[in-house]
Motif scaffolding. Structure first.
Motif, PDB file in Angstrom:
ATOM      1  N   THR A 167       1.560  13.036  -4.471  1.00  0.00           N
ATOM      2  CA  THR A 167       2.993  13.005  -4.780  1.00  0.00           C
ATOM      3  C   THR A 167       3.261  11.718  -5.556  1.00  0.00           C
ATOM      4  O   THR A 167       2.338  10.938  -5.800  1.00  0.00           O
ATOM      5  CB  THR A 167       3.810  12.941  -3.473  1.00  0.00           C
ATOM      6  N   GLY A 168       4.503  11.453  -5.855  1.00  0.00           N
ATOM      7  CA  GLY A 168       4.868  10.154  -6.441  1.00  0.00           C
ATOM      8  C   GLY A 168       4.727   9.018  -5.440  1.00  0.00           C
ATOM      9  O   GLY A 168       4.693   7.851  -5.826  1.00  0.00           O
ATOM     10  N   GLY A 169       4.640   9.335  -4.164  1.00  0.00           N
ATOM     11  CA  GLY A 169       4.549   8.303  -3.112  1.00  0.00           C
ATOM     12  C   GLY A 169       5.464   8.670  -1.958  1.00  0.00           C
ATOM     13  O   GLY A 169       6.647   8.907  -2.164  1.00  0.00           O
TER      14      GLY A 169
ATOM     15  N   LYS B 127       0.864  -1.182   0.000  1.00  0.00           N
ATOM     16  CA  LYS B 127       0.000   0.000   0.000  1.00  0.00           C
ATOM     17  C   LYS B 127       0.893   1.222   0.000  1.00  0.00           C
ATOM     18  O   LYS B 127       1.825   1.338   0.792  1.00  0.00           O
ATOM     19  CB  LYS B 127      -0.901   0.014   1.229  1.00  0.00           C
ATOM     20  N   ASP B 128       0.568   2.136  -0.919  1.00  0.00           N
ATOM     21  CA  ASP B 128       1.338   3.359  -1.125  1.00  0.00           C
ATOM     22  C   ASP B 128       0.611   4.522  -0.434  1.00  0.00           C
ATOM     23  O   ASP B 128      -0.623   4.546  -0.405  1.00  0.00           O
ATOM     24  CB  ASP B 128       1.379   3.585  -2.652  1.00  0.00           C
ATOM     25  N   TYR B 129       1.355   5.451   0.123  1.00  0.00           N
ATOM     26  CA  TYR B 129       0.783   6.674   0.735  1.00  0.00           C
ATOM     27  C   TYR B 129       1.132   7.828  -0.185  1.00  0.00           C
ATOM     28  O   TYR B 129       2.272   8.276  -0.219  1.00  0.00           O
ATOM     29  CB  TYR B 129       1.337   6.846   2.160  1.00  0.00           C
ATOM     30  N   LYS B 130       0.134   8.281  -0.976  1.00  0.00           N
ATOM     31  CA  LYS B 130       0.423   9.206  -2.078  1.00  0.00           C
ATOM     32  C   LYS B 130       0.385  10.674  -1.684  1.00  0.00           C
ATOM     33  O   LYS B 130       1.014  11.503  -2.334  1.00  0.00           O
ATOM     34  CB  LYS B 130      -0.605   9.002  -3.201  1.00  0.00           C
ATOM     35  N   ARG B 131      -0.405  10.998  -0.642  1.00  0.00           N
ATOM     36  CA  ARG B 131      -0.556  12.420  -0.317  1.00  0.00           C
ATOM     37  C   ARG B 131       0.659  12.926   0.454  1.00  0.00           C
ATOM     38  O   ARG B 131       1.279  12.186   1.210  1.00  0.00           O
ATOM     39  CB  ARG B 131      -1.813  12.637   0.533  1.00  0.00           C
TER      40      ARG B 131
ATOM     41  N   TYR C 110      -3.315   0.156 -14.873  1.00  0.00           N
ATOM     42  CA  TYR C 110      -2.182  -0.746 -15.051  1.00  0.00           C
ATOM     43  C   TYR C 110      -0.932   0.108 -15.202  1.00  0.00           C
ATOM     44  O   TYR C 110      -0.971   1.154 -15.865  1.00  0.00           O
ATOM     45  CB  TYR C 110      -2.287  -1.507 -16.376  1.00  0.00           C
ATOM     46  N   ASN C 111       0.181  -0.378 -14.648  1.00  0.00           N
ATOM     47  CA  ASN C 111       1.475   0.196 -14.992  1.00  0.00           C
ATOM     48  C   ASN C 111       2.341  -0.947 -15.495  1.00  0.00           C
ATOM     49  O   ASN C 111       2.177  -2.093 -15.068  1.00  0.00           O
ATOM     50  CB  ASN C 111       2.135   0.852 -13.776  1.00  0.00           C
ATOM     51  N   CYS C 112       3.268  -0.611 -16.392  1.00  0.00           N
ATOM     52  CA  CYS C 112       4.039  -1.690 -17.025  1.00  0.00           C
ATOM     53  C   CYS C 112       5.427  -1.804 -16.413  1.00  0.00           C
ATOM     54  O   CYS C 112       6.379  -2.189 -17.070  1.00  0.00           O
ATOM     55  CB  CYS C 112       4.093  -1.461 -18.531  1.00  0.00           C
ATOM     56  N   ARG C 113       5.533  -1.530 -15.147  1.00  0.00           N
ATOM     57  CA  ARG C 113       6.815  -1.429 -14.436  1.00  0.00           C
ATOM     58  C   ARG C 113       6.540  -1.632 -12.958  1.00  0.00           C
ATOM     59  O   ARG C 113       5.384  -1.763 -12.561  1.00  0.00           O
ATOM     60  CB  ARG C 113       7.342  -0.003 -14.637  1.00  0.00           C
ATOM     61  N   MET C 114       7.592  -1.623 -12.156  1.00  0.00           N
ATOM     62  CA  MET C 114       7.400  -1.663 -10.708  1.00  0.00           C
ATOM     63  C   MET C 114       7.009  -0.259 -10.215  1.00  0.00           C
ATOM     64  O   MET C 114       7.199   0.733 -10.909  1.00  0.00           O
ATOM     65  CB  MET C 114       8.687  -2.107 -10.021  1.00  0.00           C
ATOM     66  N   GLY C 115       6.465  -0.193  -9.017  1.00  0.00           N
ATOM     67  CA  GLY C 115       6.094   1.098  -8.424  1.00  0.00           C
ATOM     68  C   GLY C 115       7.246   1.683  -7.630  1.00  0.00           C
ATOM     69  O   GLY C 115       8.170   0.978  -7.243  1.00  0.00           O
ATOM     70  N   ASP C 116       7.162   2.970  -7.405  1.00  0.00           N
ATOM     71  CA  ASP C 116       8.140   3.635  -6.556  1.00  0.00           C
ATOM     72  C   ASP C 116       7.341   4.525  -5.611  1.00  0.00           C
ATOM     73  O   ASP C 116       6.656   5.436  -6.094  1.00  0.00           O
ATOM     74  CB  ASP C 116       9.088   4.460  -7.435  1.00  0.00           C
ATOM     75  N   PRO C 117       7.310   4.276  -4.310  1.00  0.00           N
ATOM     76  CA  PRO C 117       8.226   3.463  -3.501  1.00  0.00           C
ATOM     77  C   PRO C 117       7.809   2.019  -3.201  1.00  0.00           C
ATOM     78  O   PRO C 117       8.419   1.393  -2.342  1.00  0.00           O
ATOM     79  CB  PRO C 117       8.289   4.254  -2.189  1.00  0.00           C
ATOM     80  N   GLU C 118       6.837   1.452  -3.924  1.00  0.00           N
ATOM     81  CA  GLU C 118       6.450   0.066  -3.622  1.00  0.00           C
ATOM     82  C   GLU C 118       7.640  -0.897  -3.718  1.00  0.00           C
ATOM     83  O   GLU C 118       7.770  -1.827  -2.919  1.00  0.00           O
ATOM     84  CB  GLU C 118       5.355  -0.409  -4.598  1.00  0.00           C
ATOM     85  N   THR C 119       8.492  -0.695  -4.730  1.00  0.00           N
ATOM     86  CA  THR C 119       9.659  -1.571  -4.913  1.00  0.00           C
ATOM     87  C   THR C 119      10.517  -1.637  -3.642  1.00  0.00           C
ATOM     88  O   THR C 119      11.096  -2.677  -3.334  1.00  0.00           O
ATOM     89  CB  THR C 119      10.520  -1.037  -6.085  1.00  0.00           C
TER      90      THR C 119
ATOM     91  N   ILE D  47       4.027  -6.396 -14.259  1.00  0.00           N
ATOM     92  CA  ILE D  47       2.764  -5.645 -14.341  1.00  0.00           C
ATOM     93  C   ILE D  47       2.433  -5.178 -12.935  1.00  0.00           C
ATOM     94  O   ILE D  47       2.485  -5.963 -11.980  1.00  0.00           O
ATOM     95  CB  ILE D  47       1.574  -6.472 -14.867  1.00  0.00           C
ATOM     96  N   PHE D  48       2.122  -3.912 -12.847  1.00  0.00           N
ATOM     97  CA  PHE D  48       1.717  -3.269 -11.586  1.00  0.00           C
ATOM     98  C   PHE D  48       0.222  -3.060 -11.721  1.00  0.00           C
ATOM     99  O   PHE D  48      -0.227  -2.296 -12.571  1.00  0.00           O
ATOM    100  CB  PHE D  48       2.515  -1.970 -11.495  1.00  0.00           C
ATOM    101  N   PHE D  49      -0.545  -3.808 -10.919  1.00  0.00           N
ATOM    102  CA  PHE D  49      -1.999  -3.641 -10.899  1.00  0.00           C
ATOM    103  C   PHE D  49      -2.326  -2.627  -9.815  1.00  0.00           C
ATOM    104  O   PHE D  49      -2.130  -2.902  -8.626  1.00  0.00           O
ATOM    105  CB  PHE D  49      -2.694  -4.967 -10.578  1.00  0.00           C
TER     106      PHE D  49
HETATM  107  N1  GLY Z   1       3.863   4.679  -6.365  1.00  0.00           N
HETATM  108  C1  GLY Z   1       3.061   4.740  -7.512  1.00  0.00           C
HETATM  109  C2  GLY Z   1       3.759   4.552  -8.782  1.00  0.00           C
HETATM  110  O1  GLY Z   1       4.896   4.117  -8.843  1.00  0.00           O
HETATM  111  O2  GLY Z   1       3.166   4.824  -9.821  1.00  0.00           O
END
Ligand code: GLY
Ligand code: AMP
Length: 422
Positions: free
Chosen positions: A227-229, A213-217, A286-295, A270-272
């Motif tokens: 934000t980006g995360g 789980k990402d915290y975006k705000r 969908y994203n076609c990569r890993m997330g940041d900061p999820e990675t 795949i990032f769902f």
């Molecule tokens: N943390 C969300 C993203 O990488 O798009």
């Protein structure tokens, strides 16, 4: 084998850390990398979208695998470009990258494959009047999305009809996102908790490699601009076996089957981006990569050799692979520059703690090392502290204690990452 990793964020620092641990990796190069990635390989000053220079570098340095962190090279056709010189890329083909590169493409794909997602319609400037009429029929909040890549800024959640009309006008008639808002998706607002699920696929089989789980705000308590995360936790308590079963049956399996059916070549992550609406998963994107900061939380919990997974993926051997996870929870806390996500200053001197406690890591994002060896800030999101511990609560406390010790002027971070799971 020699591996070339593309990107310069916390995601890439975490991937470099993981790739460099593999006995299958001889030399690791990171283009362009950041102030942290050189710990695990050699930074190379080439832009991720300069395919010709990347190709020259790859052939001069015997690169046998390219791992791409960010989306834009993939949307720009990195995979197809390197297919010609037979260097495998971890990622989708250009056609399949449209799952992230065009919101309308991804909505149509989900519709064809019967995958749960918000109801929507797409409009171009020629259909502006229809768009305005459609907005009038919706109940706010109304979600407007620029179709193309907009560096995470192309989604606007409008609280009133008037705001939605203004945003539609800006996007379609005033080109507020340039080419990216040539088409605008107007969709139903879904209310629930978000979850990011990560899969590696060879286009036929898949393995879940983690979720977060990402915290975006920007602000504590999920307030202020996106934000980006600002931080992440993994695993997420509501993503239990029953919920993940629904995610696999209703979303992941039909997505992979859809890729095969529609001949969309895909050899990567795949990032769902999901939302849990009263216990039912829907796809937000969908994203076609890993997330940041999820990675920064997913990769430290993944126990497999990631290079071995990449090799198996390209040999279509994923199906027989078992994925194992650290039983500990992980949390990451991102420190940002003063002013972010608005304007901020770069080039501020930084000091890092001399030693880190066990089970903690610092992943650099916007940092760089100057010729004299000094570490300076070089972006909005500066550095992330990840910690693992028995519970989310302990992991978040440990990560926060590490980020407390990082010093630079204007440092800001959230002290409440994982708050709803405490
Ligand atoms: N943390 C969300 C993203 O990488 O798009
Ligand atoms: P994206 O740029 O697609 O990641 O969207 C940014 C954020 O907007 C998502 O993480 C969600 O928080 C929110 N969002 C996008 N679409 C919807 C929707 N249909 N309903 C509610 N929130 C949404």
């Amino acid at each position: 084998m020699n591996i070339l990793l593309l990107g310069s964020g916390g995601r890439e620092h975490a991937l470099a850390w993981k790739i460099s641990q593999s006995p299958l990796c001889d030399k690791l190069f990171i283009a362009p990398g950041n102030g942290g990635t050189a710990q695990f390989g050699t930074n190379v000053a080439i832009s991720v979208n300069d395919f010709e220079s990347l190709e020259d570098f790859a052939s001069a340095h015997d690169v046998a695998l390219i791992v791409c962190g960010p989306e834009d090279p993939l949307v720009n056709g990195l995979y197809d470009f390197f297919a010609e010189s037979s260097v495998p890329v971890i990622g989708p083909s250009k056609a399949a990258a449209q799952l992230e590169g065009s919101k309308e493409f991804s909505k149509k794909f989900m519709h064809r494959q019967g995958i749960p997602t918000a109801a929507y319609r797409a409009f171009t400037a020629a259909q502006y009047d229809e768009g305005i009429a459609f907005i009038a029929e919706q109940k706010p909040p109304i979600v407007l999305k620029a179709d193309g890549l907009a560096a995470g800024k192309g989604v606007v959640i409008c609280e009133t009809h008037l705001q939605a009309e203004e945003v539609l006008t800006d996007m379609l008639l005033n080109g507020s996102f340039g080419e990216a808002s040539h088409t605008v998706v107007v969709e139903q607002f879904l209310s629930g908790i978000e979850l990011s699920v990560f899969v590696l696929t060879d286009g036929r089989d898949y393995k879940i490699i983690g979720h977060a789980k990402d915290y975006k705000r920007i602000g504590e308590g999920d307030t202020g601009p996106n934000t980006g995360g600002m931080g992440c936790v993994s695993p997420v308590p509501f993503a239990d076996a029953a919920f993940m079963q629904k995610v696999e049956e209703l979303i992941i399996k039909p997505t992979i089957a859809g890729l095969a059916k529609e001949q969309l070549e895909y050899k990567g992550f795949i990032f769902f981006g999901l939302i849990n609406v009263a216990g039912e998963p829907y796809v937000i994107e969908y994203n076609c990569r890993m997330g940041d900061p999820e990675t920064e939380v997913v990769i430290p919990r993944l126990q497999n050799d990631i290079v071995d997974l990449f090799v198996k993926l390209h040999n279509n051997e994923l199906a027989a692979t078992t994925i194992s996870f650290d039983t500990q929870a992980a949390a990451t806390v991102m420190a940002v520059s003063k002013g972010y996500p608005g304007s901020y200053t770069k080039g501020i001197a930084m000091q890092l703690p001399a030693e880190l406690p066990a089970d903690t890591m610092l992943f650099h994002a916007g940092t760089s090392v100057q010729a004299d060896g000094e570490l300076i800030t070089n972006g909005g999101r500066v550095i992330a502290a990840t910690a693992k511990a028995a519970t989310i609560q302990e992991a978040a406390a440990k990560a926060t204690a590490v980020i407390d010790q990082v010093q630079y002027e204007g440092k800001y971070y959230r002290r409440d990452i994982g708050y709803e799971f405490m």
